[in-house]
Design a protein around this motif. Structure first.
Motif, PDB file in Angstrom:
ATOM      1  N   LYS A 176      43.424  40.473  47.877  1.00 19.98           N
ATOM      2  CA  LYS A 176      43.572  39.413  48.872  1.00 19.98           C
ATOM      3  C   LYS A 176      42.352  38.499  48.890  1.00 19.98           C
ATOM      4  N   ILE A 177      41.160  39.093  48.935  1.00 26.58           N
ATOM      5  CA  ILE A 177      39.928  38.304  49.058  1.00 26.58           C
ATOM      6  C   ILE A 177      39.597  37.586  47.750  1.00 26.58           C
ATOM      7  N   GLY A 178      39.849  38.253  46.614  1.00 20.66           N
ATOM      8  CA  GLY A 178      39.534  37.659  45.318  1.00 20.66           C
ATOM      9  C   GLY A 178      40.142  36.282  45.128  1.00 20.66           C
ATOM     10  N   PRO A 179      41.464  36.129  45.274  1.00 27.92           N
ATOM     11  CA  PRO A 179      42.073  34.809  45.098  1.00 27.92           C
ATOM     12  C   PRO A 179      41.598  33.785  46.123  1.00 27.92           C
ATOM     13  N   GLN A 182      38.352  32.513  44.826  1.00 28.43           N
ATOM     14  CA  GLN A 182      38.583  31.729  43.611  1.00 28.43           C
ATOM     15  C   GLN A 182      39.134  30.342  43.909  1.00 28.43           C
ATOM     16  N   SER A 183      39.832  30.196  45.018  1.00 31.39           N
ATOM     17  CA  SER A 183      40.451  28.913  45.354  1.00 31.39           C
ATOM     18  C   SER A 183      39.511  27.955  46.077  1.00 31.39           C
ATOM     19  N   LEU A 184      38.296  28.398  46.400  1.00 29.05           N
ATOM     20  CA  LEU A 184      37.364  27.537  47.116  1.00 29.05           C
ATOM     21  C   LEU A 184      36.926  26.355  46.254  1.00 29.05           C
ATOM     22  N   ASP A 185      36.800  25.198  46.883  1.00 34.79           N
ATOM     23  CA  ASP A 185      36.403  23.985  46.160  1.00 34.79           C
ATOM     24  C   ASP A 185      34.985  24.066  45.611  1.00 34.79           C
ATOM     25  N   VAL A 186      34.159  24.974  46.152  1.00 37.05           N
ATOM     26  CA  VAL A 186      32.765  25.063  45.691  1.00 37.05           C
ATOM     27  C   VAL A 186      32.664  25.646  44.288  1.00 37.05           C
ATOM     28  N   PHE A 187      33.780  26.185  43.772  1.00 28.97           N
ATOM     29  CA  PHE A 187      33.801  26.708  42.404  1.00 28.97           C
ATOM     30  C   PHE A 187      34.741  25.832  41.563  1.00 28.97           C
ATOM     31  N   PRO A 188      34.262  24.720  41.043  1.00 30.63           N
ATOM     32  CA  PRO A 188      35.144  23.767  40.357  1.00 30.63           C
ATOM     33  C   PRO A 188      35.798  24.322  39.097  1.00 30.63           C
ATOM     34  N   GLU A 189      35.217  25.343  38.470  1.00 31.60           N
ATOM     35  CA  GLU A 189      35.820  25.950  37.283  1.00 31.60           C
ATOM     36  C   GLU A 189      36.312  27.360  37.567  1.00 31.60           C
ATOM     37  N   VAL A 191      36.035  31.262  39.482  1.00 29.14           N
ATOM     38  CA  VAL A 191      34.951  32.238  39.550  1.00 29.14           C
ATOM     39  C   VAL A 191      35.536  33.641  39.443  1.00 29.14           C
ATOM     40  N   ASN A 192      34.773  34.547  38.848  1.00 31.59           N
ATOM     41  CA  ASN A 192      35.103  35.962  38.858  1.00 31.59           C
ATOM     42  C   ASN A 192      34.482  36.559  40.119  1.00 31.59           C
ATOM     43  N   VAL A 193      35.236  37.364  40.845  1.00 33.26           N
ATOM     44  CA  VAL A 193      34.760  37.870  42.130  1.00 33.26           C
ATOM     45  C   VAL A 193      34.534  39.372  42.030  1.00 33.26           C
ATOM     46  N   GLY A 194      33.282  39.807  42.258  1.00 29.37           N
ATOM     47  CA  GLY A 194      32.936  41.218  42.190  1.00 29.37           C
ATOM     48  C   GLY A 194      32.683  41.792  43.571  1.00 29.37           C
ATOM     49  N   PHE A 195      33.105  43.035  43.763  1.00 24.79           N
ATOM     50  CA  PHE A 195      32.905  43.750  45.022  1.00 24.79           C
ATOM     51  C   PHE A 195      32.110  45.013  44.698  1.00 24.79           C
ATOM     52  N   MET A 196      30.866  45.091  45.186  1.00 21.51           N
ATOM     53  CA  MET A 196      29.951  46.156  44.797  1.00 21.51           C
ATOM     54  C   MET A 196      29.561  47.035  45.975  1.00 21.51           C
ATOM     55  N   GLN A 197      29.677  48.340  45.766  1.00 25.29           N
ATOM     56  CA  GLN A 197      29.210  49.339  46.722  1.00 25.29           C
ATOM     57  C   GLN A 197      27.990  50.029  46.122  1.00 25.29           C
ATOM     58  N   VAL A 198      26.845  49.914  46.776  1.00 22.59           N
ATOM     59  CA  VAL A 198      25.607  50.503  46.274  1.00 22.59           C
ATOM     60  C   VAL A 198      25.512  51.955  46.754  1.00 22.59           C
ATOM     61  N   PHE A 209      37.788  40.992  40.459  1.00 21.92           N
ATOM     62  CA  PHE A 209      38.992  40.169  40.354  1.00 21.92           C
ATOM     63  C   PHE A 209      38.638  38.990  39.462  1.00 21.92           C
ATOM     64  N   GLU A 210      39.159  38.999  38.225  1.00 20.32           N
ATOM     65  CA  GLU A 210      38.765  38.014  37.221  1.00 20.32           C
ATOM     66  C   GLU A 210      39.654  36.775  37.255  1.00 20.32           C
ATOM     67  N   ARG A 211      39.050  35.636  36.976  1.00 18.67           N
ATOM     68  CA  ARG A 211      39.839  34.410  36.863  1.00 18.67           C
ATOM     69  C   ARG A 211      40.690  34.511  35.592  1.00 18.67           C
TER      70      ARG A 211
END
Length: 276
Positions: A176-179, A182-189, A191-198, A209-211
Motif C-alpha cells: 500500500k505505502i510503496g505505490p 512512488q506516485s509522488l511528484d517529488v520523484f520525477p523518474e 523510486v524504489n521504496v525500502g522498508f528497513m527494520q534495524v 517495493f521496486e519501480r
C-alpha cells in the motif's frame, strides 16, 4: 525469433539472462514483458542483456529491463548473476571483471569459492542528481502521503531509493505505502521504496517495493541504499547483513565517496528457449 535464455536468481530476486555477446540480439519492450510474464512467459523481476562493451576499458556491457519493459539503471543482484553467468559460460576467466552499465564502470570480484561481489558505485545524495525535488540534501526528508507524513532517506545507487525505518517489517503494508510514495511528484523518474527494520548495528531486515516490478524477494541496490541510510543515521556499522524475504545479502560501505559493495548468493536455475 527463438530466444536462448538462462534463468537465474540472487536471494530470490530472479532474472532472465540473455547472452548477446556470442550472437547479437535485439529485443523490444513488448518482448521483454512477454519474457517476464509469470503466467505466459519465463517469469522474472528483470531481464538482463549482456553485450560486447562500447568502451575499451570494459569487458562487457550489461543492460537491465524491469518486468514492465522499462529500463533500469542499476541492479546489484543482477550484476552478481551476470558475473556467475560469465564464468559458467566461459565468456571470461578473469577474477575481476569490469562491466559497463550505462556510462559507468562497475567491477565484479570472484573468490576461490566462486562467490561474486559487485561494486555499485558511490551513493548520490544531491537531490537534482537522484532525481528528487528537494531544496538540499538531508539525512531524512518528509514525504506527505494523504493525511500522513513519513520520514525517508533518499539516495541514488545508480537508481533512486527512498528508505523508511519501521518497527515491525512483517506488519508494514508495503504493497500500500510503496505505490503511494512512488506516485509522488517529488520523484520525477519514480523510486524504489525500502522498508528497513534495524535489529542491531550489523543486522537489518528489509522489504523493497521496486519501480516497474512491485515487491520482490530481494533487491540488491535497495539493500545497499538501506545500509547507506542506516550508516548516515549513525545506527549501522560499515558492514551489514541484510535479511530479505529471499535470503541474506552482505553490504559494505566505508562512508564518504567510496563505492558500496554487495555480496550474496547467485544461482543458475535452468536454461531454455522461448519463441518471441
Amino acid at each position: 525469433m527463438k530466444l536462448h535464455f538462462t534463468k537465474m536468481h540472487g536471494a530470490g530476486n530472479d532474472f532472465v539472462v540473455i547472452d548477446a555477446v556470442r550472437a547479437a540480439i535485439k529485443i523490444n519492450e513488448d518482448q521483454i514483458r512477454k519474457i517476464a510474464d509469470r503466467q505466459t512467459g519465463v517469469g522474472c523481476d528483470q531481464v538482463l542483456l549482456i553485450e560486447p562493451p562500447k568502451r575499451p576499458d570494459a569487458d562487457f556491457e550489461y543492460r537491465i529491463f524491469n518486468a514492465d519493459g522499462s529500463p533500469a539503471g542499476q541492479c546489484g543482484n543482477g550484476a552478481r548473476c551476470v558475473g556467475r553467468f560469465i564464468h559458467e559460460q566461459r565468456l571470461s576467466a578473469k577474477s575481476i571483471i569490469t562491466l559497463q552499465v550505462g556510462s559507468d564502470l562497475r567491477r565484479l570480484e570472484f573468490d576461490e569459492t566462486g562467490s561474486v561481489k559487485a561494486e555499485l558505485g558511490a551513493p548520490i545524495f544531491a537531490p537534482a542528481q537522484i532525481p528528487f525535488a528537494a531544496d538540499e540534501d538531508a539525512t531524512e526528508h518528509a514525504l506527505t502521503l494523504a493525511n500522513v507524513t513519513v520520514m525517508a532517506g533518499v539516495v541514488s545507487v545508480g537508481n533512486p531509493h527512498a528508505v523508511l525505518l519501521v518497527d515491525d517489517i512483517a506488519a508494514t503494508p508495503v504493497e500500500k505505502i510503496g505505490p503511494m510514495i512512488q506516485s509522488l511528484d517529488v520523484f520525477p523518474e519514480g523510486v524504489n521504496v525500502g522498508f528497513m527494520q534495524v535489529e542491531s548495528n550489523t543486522q537489518v531486515k528489509l522489504r523493497v517495493f521496486e519501480r516497474g516490478a512491485g515487491e520482490t524477494l530481494a533487491c540488491g541496490s535497495g539493500a545497499c541504499a538501506a545500509v547507506i541510510h542506516g550508516i548516515r543515521l549513525g545506527q549501522l556499522a560499515n558492514k551489514v547483513t541484510v535479511s530479505v524475504p529471499g535470503g541474506k545479502l552482505e553490504v559494505s560501505w566505508d562512508n564518504g565517496v567510496s563505492s558500496v559493495w554487495l555480496s550474496g548468493p547467485a544461482e543458475t536455475v535452468f536454461e531454455g528457449k522461448l519463441n518471441l
